[in-house]
Design a protein around this motif. Structure first.
Motif, PDB file in Angstrom:
ATOM      1  N   PRO A 134       0.914  -1.175   0.023  1.00 36.31           N
ATOM      2  CA  PRO A 134       0.097  -0.011  -0.005  1.00 36.31           C
ATOM      3  C   PRO A 134       0.921   1.174   0.092  1.00 36.31           C
ATOM      4  O   PRO A 134       2.040   1.161   0.426  1.00 36.31           O
ATOM      5  CB  PRO A 134      -0.829  -0.176   1.120  1.00 36.31           C
ATOM      6  CG  PRO A 134       0.019  -0.952   2.097  1.00 36.31           C
ATOM      7  CD  PRO A 134       0.595  -2.000   1.395  1.00 36.31           C
ATOM      8  N   PRO A 135       0.423   2.328  -0.569  1.00 34.34           N
ATOM      9  CA  PRO A 135       1.191   3.589  -0.519  1.00 34.34           C
ATOM     10  C   PRO A 135       1.418   3.913   0.786  1.00 34.34           C
ATOM     11  O   PRO A 135       0.534   3.876   1.678  1.00 34.34           O
ATOM     12  CB  PRO A 135       0.210   4.397  -1.164  1.00 34.34           C
ATOM     13  CG  PRO A 135      -1.143   3.964  -1.295  1.00 34.34           C
ATOM     14  CD  PRO A 135      -0.751   2.568  -1.041  1.00 34.34           C
ATOM     15  N   VAL A 136       2.693   4.531   1.112  1.00 33.86           N
ATOM     16  CA  VAL A 136       2.894   5.151   2.370  1.00 33.86           C
ATOM     17  C   VAL A 136       2.777   6.568   2.273  1.00 33.86           C
ATOM     18  O   VAL A 136       3.044   7.321   1.460  1.00 33.86           O
ATOM     19  CB  VAL A 136       4.583   4.833   2.639  1.00 33.86           C
ATOM     20  CG1 VAL A 136       4.830   5.321   3.984  1.00 33.86           C
ATOM     21  CG2 VAL A 136       4.650   3.331   2.571  1.00 33.86           C
ATOM     22  N   ASP A 137       2.233   7.070   3.485  1.00 29.04           N
ATOM     23  CA  ASP A 137       1.878   8.341   3.576  1.00 29.04           C
ATOM     24  C   ASP A 137       3.296   9.124   4.251  1.00 29.04           C
ATOM     25  O   ASP A 137       3.981   8.800   4.960  1.00 29.04           O
ATOM     26  CB  ASP A 137       1.048   8.652   4.722  1.00 29.04           C
ATOM     27  CG  ASP A 137       0.491   9.881   5.118  1.00 29.04           C
ATOM     28  OD1 ASP A 137       0.515  10.796   4.153  1.00 29.04           O
ATOM     29  OD2 ASP A 137       0.028  10.370   6.119  1.00 29.04           O
ATOM     30  N   PRO A 138       3.774  10.041   3.222  1.00 25.32           N
ATOM     31  CA  PRO A 138       4.797  10.762   3.566  1.00 25.32           C
ATOM     32  C   PRO A 138       5.292  11.294   5.175  1.00 25.32           C
ATOM     33  O   PRO A 138       6.105  11.404   5.714  1.00 25.32           O
ATOM     34  CB  PRO A 138       5.231  11.717   2.696  1.00 25.32           C
ATOM     35  CG  PRO A 138       4.042  11.701   1.716  1.00 25.32           C
ATOM     36  CD  PRO A 138       2.980  10.774   2.258  1.00 25.32           C
ATOM     37  N   VAL A 139       3.866  11.836   5.591  1.00 27.05           N
ATOM     38  CA  VAL A 139       4.058  12.595   7.014  1.00 27.05           C
ATOM     39  C   VAL A 139       4.299  11.279   8.039  1.00 27.05           C
ATOM     40  O   VAL A 139       4.956  11.322   8.859  1.00 27.05           O
ATOM     41  CB  VAL A 139       2.764  13.305   7.320  1.00 27.05           C
ATOM     42  CG1 VAL A 139       2.732  13.541   8.674  1.00 27.05           C
ATOM     43  CG2 VAL A 139       2.502  14.467   6.109  1.00 27.05           C
ATOM     44  N   GLN A 140       3.721  10.029   7.660  1.00 25.70           N
ATOM     45  CA  GLN A 140       3.743   8.906   8.691  1.00 25.70           C
ATOM     46  C   GLN A 140       5.275   8.450   8.563  1.00 25.70           C
ATOM     47  O   GLN A 140       5.614   8.150   9.651  1.00 25.70           O
ATOM     48  CB  GLN A 140       2.869   7.898   8.454  1.00 25.70           C
ATOM     49  CG  GLN A 140       2.617   6.499   9.111  1.00 25.70           C
ATOM     50  CD  GLN A 140       2.315   6.928  10.332  1.00 25.70           C
ATOM     51  OE1 GLN A 140       1.248   8.030  10.611  1.00 25.70           O
ATOM     52  NE2 GLN A 140       2.466   6.271  11.561  1.00 25.70           N
ATOM     53  N   ARG A 141       5.771   8.460   7.643  1.00 24.69           N
ATOM     54  CA  ARG A 141       7.165   8.032   7.264  1.00 24.69           C
ATOM     55  C   ARG A 141       8.063   8.770   8.110  1.00 24.69           C
ATOM     56  O   ARG A 141       9.084   8.386   8.726  1.00 24.69           O
ATOM     57  CB  ARG A 141       7.483   8.186   5.669  1.00 24.69           C
ATOM     58  CG  ARG A 141       9.041   7.589   5.429  1.00 24.69           C
ATOM     59  CD  ARG A 141       9.102   7.721   3.956  1.00 24.69           C
ATOM     60  NE  ARG A 141       9.647   6.695   3.595  1.00 24.69           N
ATOM     61  CZ  ARG A 141       9.516   6.451   2.048  1.00 24.69           C
ATOM     62  NH1 ARG A 141       9.258   7.259   1.283  1.00 24.69           N
ATOM     63  NH2 ARG A 141      10.007   5.249   1.590  1.00 24.69           N
ATOM     64  N   VAL A 142       7.910  10.142   8.059  1.00 23.49           N
ATOM     65  CA  VAL A 142       8.903  11.211   8.758  1.00 23.49           C
ATOM     66  C   VAL A 142       8.699  10.950  10.030  1.00 23.49           C
ATOM     67  O   VAL A 142       9.482  11.043  11.121  1.00 23.49           O
ATOM     68  CB  VAL A 142       8.440  12.703   8.390  1.00 23.49           C
ATOM     69  CG1 VAL A 142       9.359  13.664   9.196  1.00 23.49           C
ATOM     70  CG2 VAL A 142       9.003  12.868   6.838  1.00 23.49           C
TER      71      VAL A 142
END
Length: 95
Positions: A84-92
């Motif tokens: 699934p696509p990863v949310d960039p905010v969650q990744r940070v």
């Protein structure tokens, strides 16, 4: 019958003077001359443009098209799992 006789021209001049007046006729003739000069210049420029385009078309006629490229081999569809696509905010936030 279709010939224009001198008395035809005289009648035409008299009618024009009666319709427009002697003072307006030189101005009308002057504006008519300007209009004809403008029309002549525009038609000449259009003819020059046509000649230029024809010259360019003749020059381009000598060019050879590119040979057709060989198509790339067909790729097989992806068989792995789709993440699934990863949310960039969650990744940070995780880092």
């Amino acid at each position: 019958m279709g010939a224009l006789r001198p008395w035809h021209i005289a009648v035409l001049v008299v009618v024009l003077i009666l319709l427009f007046g002697a003072k307006r006729l030189p101005d009308a003739a002057r504006s008519l001359g300007r209009s004809l000069r403008i029309i002549k210049a525009e038609t000449k420029s259009l003819a020059d443009d046509d000649r230029d385009l024809a010259g360019k078309a003749d020059a381009q006629a000598g060019y050879q098209p590119y040979p057709p490229q060989q198509s790339a081999p067909q790729q097989q569809p992806y068989q792995g799992t789709v993440q699934p696509p990863v949310d960039p905010v969650q990744r940070v936030r995780e880092n």
